[in-house]
Design a protein around this motif. Structure first.
Motif, PDB file in Angstrom:
ATOM      1  N   LYS A 186       4.033  -7.412   4.241  1.00  0.00           N
ATOM      2  CA  LYS A 186       3.697  -8.846   4.229  1.00  0.00           C
ATOM      3  C   LYS A 186       3.862  -9.449   2.847  1.00  0.00           C
ATOM      4  CE  LYS A 186       1.944  -8.628   8.424  1.00  0.00           C
ATOM      5  NZ  LYS A 186       2.169  -7.162   8.433  1.00  0.00           N
ATOM      6  N   LYS A 224      -4.989 -21.213  -1.852  1.00  0.00           N
ATOM      7  CA  LYS A 224      -3.619 -21.164  -2.351  1.00  0.00           C
ATOM      8  C   LYS A 224      -2.746 -22.171  -1.598  1.00  0.00           C
ATOM      9  CE  LYS A 224      -1.107 -17.683  -1.008  1.00  0.00           C
ATOM     10  NZ  LYS A 224      -0.449 -16.375  -0.850  1.00  0.00           N
ATOM     11  N   LYS A 269      -7.564  -6.364   3.775  1.00  0.00           N
ATOM     12  CA  LYS A 269      -7.733  -6.294   2.317  1.00  0.00           C
ATOM     13  C   LYS A 269      -6.735  -7.214   1.658  1.00  0.00           C
ATOM     14  CE  LYS A 269      -9.007  -1.521   1.995  1.00  0.00           C
ATOM     15  NZ  LYS A 269      -9.092  -1.563   3.458  1.00  0.00           N
ATOM     16  N   GLU A 282       9.354   3.605   7.249  1.00  0.00           N
ATOM     17  CA  GLU A 282       9.079   2.173   7.467  1.00  0.00           C
ATOM     18  C   GLU A 282       9.792   1.740   8.748  1.00  0.00           C
ATOM     19  OE1 GLU A 282       7.409  -0.661   6.158  1.00  0.00           O
ATOM     20  OE2 GLU A 282       8.390  -1.526   7.914  1.00  0.00           O
ATOM     21  N   TYR A 333      -1.416  -4.538   8.656  1.00  0.00           N
ATOM     22  CA  TYR A 333      -2.083  -5.370   9.662  1.00  0.00           C
ATOM     23  C   TYR A 333      -1.069  -6.296  10.316  1.00  0.00           C
ATOM     24  CZ  TYR A 333      -1.506  -9.168   6.332  1.00  0.00           C
ATOM     25  OH  TYR A 333      -0.961 -10.097   5.484  1.00  0.00           O
ATOM     26  N   ALA A 372      -4.465  -2.137   4.235  1.00  0.00           N
ATOM     27  CA  ALA A 372      -5.112  -2.943   5.272  1.00  0.00           C
ATOM     28  C   ALA A 372      -5.296  -2.212   6.604  1.00  0.00           C
ATOM     29  CB  ALA A 372      -4.316  -4.226   5.484  1.00  0.00           C
ATOM     30  N   ALA A 408       0.839  -1.208   0.000  1.00  0.00           N
ATOM     31  CA  ALA A 408       0.000   0.000   0.000  1.00  0.00           C
ATOM     32  C   ALA A 408       0.870   1.252   0.000  1.00  0.00           C
ATOM     33  CB  ALA A 408      -0.932   0.004   1.216  1.00  0.00           C
ATOM     34  N   ILE A 449      -4.387  -8.103  -1.851  1.00  0.00           N
ATOM     35  CA  ILE A 449      -3.492  -7.189  -2.557  1.00  0.00           C
ATOM     36  C   ILE A 449      -4.215  -6.347  -3.626  1.00  0.00           C
ATOM     37  CG2 ILE A 449      -1.401  -7.057  -3.995  1.00  0.00           C
ATOM     38  CD1 ILE A 449      -0.458  -9.596  -2.366  1.00  0.00           C
ATOM     39  N   THR A 486       1.087 -15.466  -4.978  1.00  0.00           N
ATOM     40  CA  THR A 486      -0.131 -14.715  -4.676  1.00  0.00           C
ATOM     41  C   THR A 486      -1.314 -15.297  -5.438  1.00  0.00           C
ATOM     42  OG1 THR A 486       0.431 -13.172  -6.437  1.00  0.00           O
ATOM     43  CG2 THR A 486       1.022 -12.517  -4.214  1.00  0.00           C
ATOM     44  N   PHE A 487      -2.413 -15.452  -4.683  1.00  0.00           N
ATOM     45  CA  PHE A 487      -3.642 -15.907  -5.333  1.00  0.00           C
ATOM     46  C   PHE A 487      -4.206 -14.763  -6.169  1.00  0.00           C
ATOM     47  CE2 PHE A 487      -4.983 -14.519  -0.976  1.00  0.00           C
ATOM     48  CZ  PHE A 487      -5.784 -13.449  -1.323  1.00  0.00           C
TER      49      PHE A 487
HETATM   50  C1  FAD Z   1      -0.956 -16.038   4.948  1.00  0.00           C
HETATM   51  C2  FAD Z   1      -1.339 -14.907   4.064  1.00  0.00           C
HETATM   52  C3  FAD Z   1      -1.360 -15.077   2.688  1.00  0.00           C
HETATM   53  C4  FAD Z   1      -1.758 -14.054   1.843  1.00  0.00           C
HETATM   54  N1  FAD Z   1      -1.787 -14.272   0.517  1.00  0.00           N
HETATM   55  C5  FAD Z   1      -2.244 -13.316  -0.320  1.00  0.00           C
HETATM   56  C6  FAD Z   1      -2.316 -13.539  -1.725  1.00  0.00           C
HETATM   57  O1  FAD Z   1      -1.924 -14.600  -2.205  1.00  0.00           O
HETATM   58  N2  FAD Z   1      -2.866 -12.569  -2.508  1.00  0.00           N
HETATM   59  C7  FAD Z   1      -3.330 -11.401  -2.001  1.00  0.00           C
HETATM   60  O2  FAD Z   1      -3.867 -10.588  -2.732  1.00  0.00           O
HETATM   61  N3  FAD Z   1      -3.219 -11.133  -0.667  1.00  0.00           N
HETATM   62  C8  FAD Z   1      -2.690 -12.047   0.188  1.00  0.00           C
HETATM   63  N4  FAD Z   1      -2.571 -11.786   1.524  1.00  0.00           N
HETATM   64  C9  FAD Z   1      -2.946 -10.429   2.005  1.00  0.00           C
HETATM   65  C10 FAD Z   1      -1.776  -9.414   1.887  1.00  0.00           C
HETATM   66  O3  FAD Z   1      -0.786  -9.746   2.827  1.00  0.00           O
HETATM   67  C11 FAD Z   1      -2.279  -7.993   2.139  1.00  0.00           C
HETATM   68  O4  FAD Z   1      -3.272  -7.690   1.191  1.00  0.00           O
HETATM   69  C12 FAD Z   1      -1.201  -6.908   1.996  1.00  0.00           C
HETATM   70  O5  FAD Z   1      -0.048  -7.277   2.669  1.00  0.00           O
HETATM   71  C13 FAD Z   1      -1.694  -5.567   2.554  1.00  0.00           C
HETATM   72  O6  FAD Z   1      -0.710  -4.597   2.313  1.00  0.00           O
HETATM   73  P1  FAD Z   1      -0.480  -3.318   3.274  1.00  0.00           P
HETATM   74  O7  FAD Z   1       0.621  -2.556   2.638  1.00  0.00           O
HETATM   75  O8  FAD Z   1      -1.754  -2.659   3.501  1.00  0.00           O
HETATM   76  O9  FAD Z   1      -0.011  -3.926   4.683  1.00  0.00           O
HETATM   77  P2  FAD Z   1       1.336  -4.684   5.127  1.00  0.00           P
HETATM   78  O10 FAD Z   1       1.753  -5.660   4.101  1.00  0.00           O
HETATM   79  O11 FAD Z   1       1.053  -5.188   6.482  1.00  0.00           O
HETATM   80  O12 FAD Z   1       2.445  -3.552   5.194  1.00  0.00           O
HETATM   81  C14 FAD Z   1       2.475  -2.604   6.222  1.00  0.00           C
HETATM   82  C15 FAD Z   1       3.858  -2.023   6.352  1.00  0.00           C
HETATM   83  O13 FAD Z   1       3.840  -0.957   7.270  1.00  0.00           O
HETATM   84  C16 FAD Z   1       4.898  -1.100   8.208  1.00  0.00           C
HETATM   85  N5  FAD Z   1       4.476  -0.452   9.468  1.00  0.00           N
HETATM   86  C17 FAD Z   1       3.521  -0.860  10.336  1.00  0.00           C
HETATM   87  N6  FAD Z   1       3.404   0.010  11.353  1.00  0.00           N
HETATM   88  C18 FAD Z   1       4.300   0.998  11.120  1.00  0.00           C
HETATM   89  C19 FAD Z   1       4.641   2.183  11.814  1.00  0.00           C
HETATM   90  N7  FAD Z   1       4.031   2.530  12.954  1.00  0.00           N
HETATM   91  N8  FAD Z   1       5.601   2.970  11.305  1.00  0.00           N
HETATM   92  C20 FAD Z   1       6.238   2.622  10.155  1.00  0.00           C
HETATM   93  N9  FAD Z   1       5.942   1.518   9.450  1.00  0.00           N
HETATM   94  C21 FAD Z   1       4.993   0.707   9.931  1.00  0.00           C
HETATM   95  C22 FAD Z   1       5.088  -2.581   8.323  1.00  0.00           C
HETATM   96  O14 FAD Z   1       6.361  -2.883   8.826  1.00  0.00           O
HETATM   97  C23 FAD Z   1       4.873  -3.026   6.889  1.00  0.00           C
HETATM   98  O15 FAD Z   1       6.050  -2.924   6.145  1.00  0.00           O
HETATM   99  C24 FAD Z   1      -2.148 -12.799   2.388  1.00  0.00           C
HETATM  100  C25 FAD Z   1      -2.082 -12.623   3.773  1.00  0.00           C
HETATM  101  C26 FAD Z   1      -1.700 -13.651   4.603  1.00  0.00           C
HETATM  102  C27 FAD Z   1      -1.665 -13.446   6.084  1.00  0.00           C
END
Ligand code: FAD
Lengths: 141, 657
Positions: B181, B413, B548, B173, B335, B543, B154, B550, B188-189
């Motif tokens: 994550k 997946k 959410k 970060e 998350y 998220a 995101a 990806i 990725t699905f």
């Molecule tokens: C087991 C599993 C399998 C999955 N497989 C899929 C898939 O195949 N396809 C799919 O579409 N989705 C999948 N997902 C979902 C996917 O992980 C999320 O959609 C995606 O990671 C969300 O992205 P994000 O950037 O919002 O959050 P995140 O990936 O959680 O990234 C957040 C970032 O913010 C950083 N952060 C947090 N707090 C702070 C702070 N206070 N200060 C600075 N930095 C901070 C974290 O370190 C991290 O780098 C899966 C999830 C799980 C658990």
């Protein structure tokens, strides 16, 4: 029998939820008693207890305060402030025997039907209580 | 403003109003009210001839208040304010009376009463209009830069979109590397793309972008100022490596003798005490973990220092702080998984072969602890039977009420991972409902459900027990067949519930944004404004607004970036017209107003030896809570002063004379 008593009711409505919900009743052509008069404020948290008392003193038979449901306030916490203030106001009103004349209701922007029901119930309720006549009593003194 | 001169305009709105009441009679009634100079009715007040009529009247009769009785102000207030503006009047000298939605549309059956009500509403508006005054909108310039907090997919997407629009971006970060994550996922699905293959090019784009500065291994510690002009204090945690000298060659990480559990592998593998989160880390700059480094723990070694060709190791590094000045903030902190040890009956943390879905991702990944082989953690053997448990902690009143939105697709997946690694394995999928809602998800589900030796059971396991050989035994009631089944599995995979990050609460307080019942950031509107917050200039991506996958995360992040770009490119922020205003002569500085302000917009300042409330005109959102609280009446709200409201209330309560 004389004419049916038509209460005069002042309603405070917040701009974001309740006023929009009242508008929605209009858009959906849902009928409710004509006795209610709406005063728009941005947030129910703007309503000072004195404004409620002023309405009663100046001739209203009942006052309805409406706002967003808890958790939905456009201003985060305005409705919680309203709730707390309302509970205090009720204590005061109880002393004056006016507790039954004021109500707080949550009406969301999508609850046009609920607004119509709240308005209908409240008008009926005040009609049963009868006229308040605070204004006459106060000016006679 | 001298003498009050009011013009009153009653709209027929065709038959909408005119078919129920007689607008001319209402106008006739209005013409006799105090300070009304002219009162008219017209078929369509909002039409251009209707607007012109008002505009000409304003000029001809020297009007300084205008009342339009027509539809809801939510419809045409801006239209008629525009008319005032055109005629050279301050738009807030307009007052609208809602005689359509609140009168003719709902009291059609009692036209006499409706007309009486319309008259009373007009009367109250005239009484209120006596007290209207000109309102100034304050404008402040916007700083054309943005802060993105969190470098998951995101934050990456939002940062790139902003930067490509020419906006300077600071990306903070907390971990050593951006990626979030998604970097930990193997595939990725629903397409089974290799996750890193589609992610790392974007990470490199971020690193190389001239408009983006990354602050990794850093965190936001203070936020002040307001929309358009935030001051943000960032703590750069000590890495014990001077990143400005480091070239990222990685000798140090190869030679370090100390081992630590690898967070990136969800604790399964090991890393060195000086490490990158993963090989493709961005920035490619290592950090030393003082908890495991032999110099910090035992006062020996310093191998990295000796090996470093550029002399970048610095064991004396301390916290450093920088201050950023940005116009907008995008929150993209993602998350975390719900703590699975709280689901005692599943034995996570107690039984070695009970793992989370994210741990399975790590086992499946070639860079993971088993180099991509799925095995039992107790003995390293290939599992013959795997049970995948959905909704582990989700949709459960005892744990997390909401749906995690990606557990189902992740579980599907994971069937593929298992069957790919151990083709003859049996897979049991224990589910509540299968929610394969995304594009291509249903097809993906049908494809994997149809594989040999894959069994879908509708039910949650009862208590899980461990057998002597490390395998796991449990009963489950299949509500599809009405059978109680006993299952023995070598590996149990929990598709965990999803929660906001642990440190989110303190950041959320700093940003002054609200949360939903699950603790995630609350959007401004769940449908229409899902990436904005109640705080102007602060946007949500991914998220952190709620779980959410990806595709949804990326769409959300791009929308947040677009909203931020729109906000920043306007060049200035405007105050709300409904601003809180202080009569400084009356203010005693008691501070009650400041204590009820939900936006932290009021400060009590010392001035000339006394305390006075000062309103931040940009932070104030115009709710009026302060005005309702002020004991002396010093605090008022524009367009809703005590006098204005009370004159209206009093007129409505008493009825028209
Ligand atoms: C087991 C599993 C399998 C999955 N497989 C899929 C898939 O195949 N396809 C799919 O579409 N989705 C999948 N997902 C979902 C996917 O992980 C999320 O959609 C995606 O990671 C969300 O992205 P994000 O950037 O919002 O959050 P995140 O990936 O959680 O990234 C957040 C970032 O913010 C950083 N952060 C947090 N707090 C702070 C702070 N206070 N200060 C600075 N930095 C901070 C974290 O370190 C991290 O780098 C899966 C999830 C799980 C658990």
């Amino acid at each position: 029998m004389g004419e049916r008593f038509e209460p005069r009711i002042v309603v405070f409505a917040c701009n974001w939820c309740s006023y929009a919900g009242i508008d929605l009743a209009g858009v959906s052509r849902i009928k409710y008693p004509h006795n209610v008069r709406i005063v728009k404020v941005m947030c129910s948290g703007r309503v000072h207890p004195e404004m409620v008392l002023k309405a009663l003193v100046d001739g209203a038979d009942g006052v309805l305060i409406t706002g967003c449901h808890p958790g939905d306030c456009h201003y985060i916490s305005g409705n919680y402030k309203t709730m707390r203030r309302y509970l205090l106001l009720r204590k005061l009103l109880r002393q004056l025997g006016l507790e039954e004349r004021v109500r707080l209701e949550w009406i969301s922007a999508s609850e046009g039907d609920r607004w119509a029901k709240v308005a209908t119930d409240f008008v009926e309720h005040i009609r049963r209580l009868g006229p308040l006549r605070l204004k006459e009593v106060m000016s006679a003194e | 403003m001298g003498e009050v001169r009011i013009g009153v305009y009653i709209c027929h709105c065709g038959k909408n109003i005119g078919g129920v009441i007689n607008p001319s009679r209402v106008a006739e009634f209005a013409s006799k009210l105090p300070n009304v100079v002219v009162a008219r009715d017209y078929m369509y007040m909002c039409s251009s001839p209707g607007q012109m009529l008002i505009e000409e009247d304003i000029k001809r009769h020297n009007l300084n208040r205008v009342i339009v009785a027509a539809c809801s102000p939510r419809m045409h207030e801006p239209t008629f304010q525009g008319v005032l503006k055109k005629a050279g009047l301050n738009p807030w000298l307009l007052e609208m009376v809602n005689i359509r939605e609140h009168v003719t549309w709902v009291h059609e059956d009692v036209p006499d009463k409706a007309e009486e009500k319309a008259k009373e509403l007009v009367y109250a508006a005239v009484m209120r209009a006596q007290h209207l005054y000109e309102i100034t909108i304050h404008r402040l310039p916007v700083v054309k830069s943005a802060l993105v907090i969190g470098g998951g997919i995101a934050g990456i997407r939002a940062a790139l979109d902003l930067a490509n629009a020419g906006i300077k971006v600071y990306l903070v970060e907390k971990k050593q590397s951006i990626g979030g994550k998604m970097a930990q996922l193997d595939k990725t699905f629903p397409t089974l793309d290799c996750s890193k293959c589609i992610l790392t090019p974007l990470m490199v784009d971020v690193a190389r972008h001239p408009n983006i500065t990354i602050y990794a291994y850093s965190e936001v510690v203070d936020v002040s100022g307001s929309a358009g002009d935030f001051k943000v204090k960032v703590r750069l945690k000590p890495t014990y490596v001077d990143w400005s000298k480091c070239t990222g060659c990685g000798y140090c990480t190869e030679r370090c003798p100390a081992r630590a559990p690898r967070e990136f592998d969800e604790g399964l593998g090991t890393r060195k005490a000086i490490y990158f989160d993963f090989p493709q880390a961005v920035p490619r700059r290592p950090v030393i973990d003082p908890k495991y480094c032999l110099w910090f723990t035992k006062g020996i070694c310093r191998a990295c220092e000796k090996l470093c060709p550029v002399g970048a190791i610095d064991f004396n590094q301390k916290d450093r702080y920088i201050e950023l000045n940005v116009g907008a903030i995008i929150v993209a902190t993602g998350y975390e998984l719900y703590d699975m040890t709280k689901l005692r009956e599943y034995g996570y943390g107690k039984y070695k072969n009970v793992i989370t879905g994210l741990q399975l991702e790590r086992l499946s990944d070639a860079d993971g602890p088993t180099k991509g082989k799925i095995v039992r953690l107790s003995d390293g053997k290939e599992p013959e039977t795997v049970a995948i448990v959905l909704c582990a902690g989700s949709r459960d009143e005892k744990h997390v009420r909401y749906c995690c939105r990606f557990g189902c697709a992740a579980a599907i997946k994971h069937i593929y991972y298992v069957k790919h690694s151990v083709p003859e394995a049996k897979v049991f999928v224990l589910y509540t409902d299968i929610r394969a809602f995304g594009k291509g998800y249903e097809e993906f589900y049908q494809r994997l459900r149809g594989m040999d030796d894959v069994y879908f059971i509708r039910g949650r396991p009862a208590e899980i027990f461990e057998a002597k050989d490390g395998s796991l035994i449990f009963d489950v009631f299949d509500s599809n067949t009405g059978q109680l089944l006993s299952i023995k599995a070598d590996l149990v995979v929990l598709e965990s519930a999803v929660v906001p990050p642990k440190d989110w609460e303190s950041l959320r307080r700093m940003l002054k944004i609200s949360c939903d019942p699950g603790g995630f950031a609350l959007e401004l509107h769940p449908k229409l404004r899902p990436f904005e917050t109640t705080a102007d200039g602060i946007f949500l991506a991914g998220a952190i607004q709620g779980p959410k996958d990806i595709p949804d995360t990326v769409a959300h992040a791009a929308a947040a970036a677009a909203a931020a770009i729109g906000f920043l490119s306007k060049g200035e922020v405007e105050s709300t017209p409904y601003l809180a205003v202080v009569n400084e002569d009356l203010c005693s500085g008691c501070g009650l107003c400041a204590s009820v302000c939900p936006f932290d917009a009021i400060e009590i300042k010392e001035e000339g030896g006394r305390r006075i409330a000062k309103v931040n005109v940009i932070r104030c959102k115009g709710c009026g809570a302060c005005a309702a609280t002020c004991p002396s009446g010093a605090m008022q709200q524009n367009y809703f002063t005590d006098t204005q409201i009370v004159s209206e209330v009093s007129a409505l309560a008493g009825g028209a004379k």
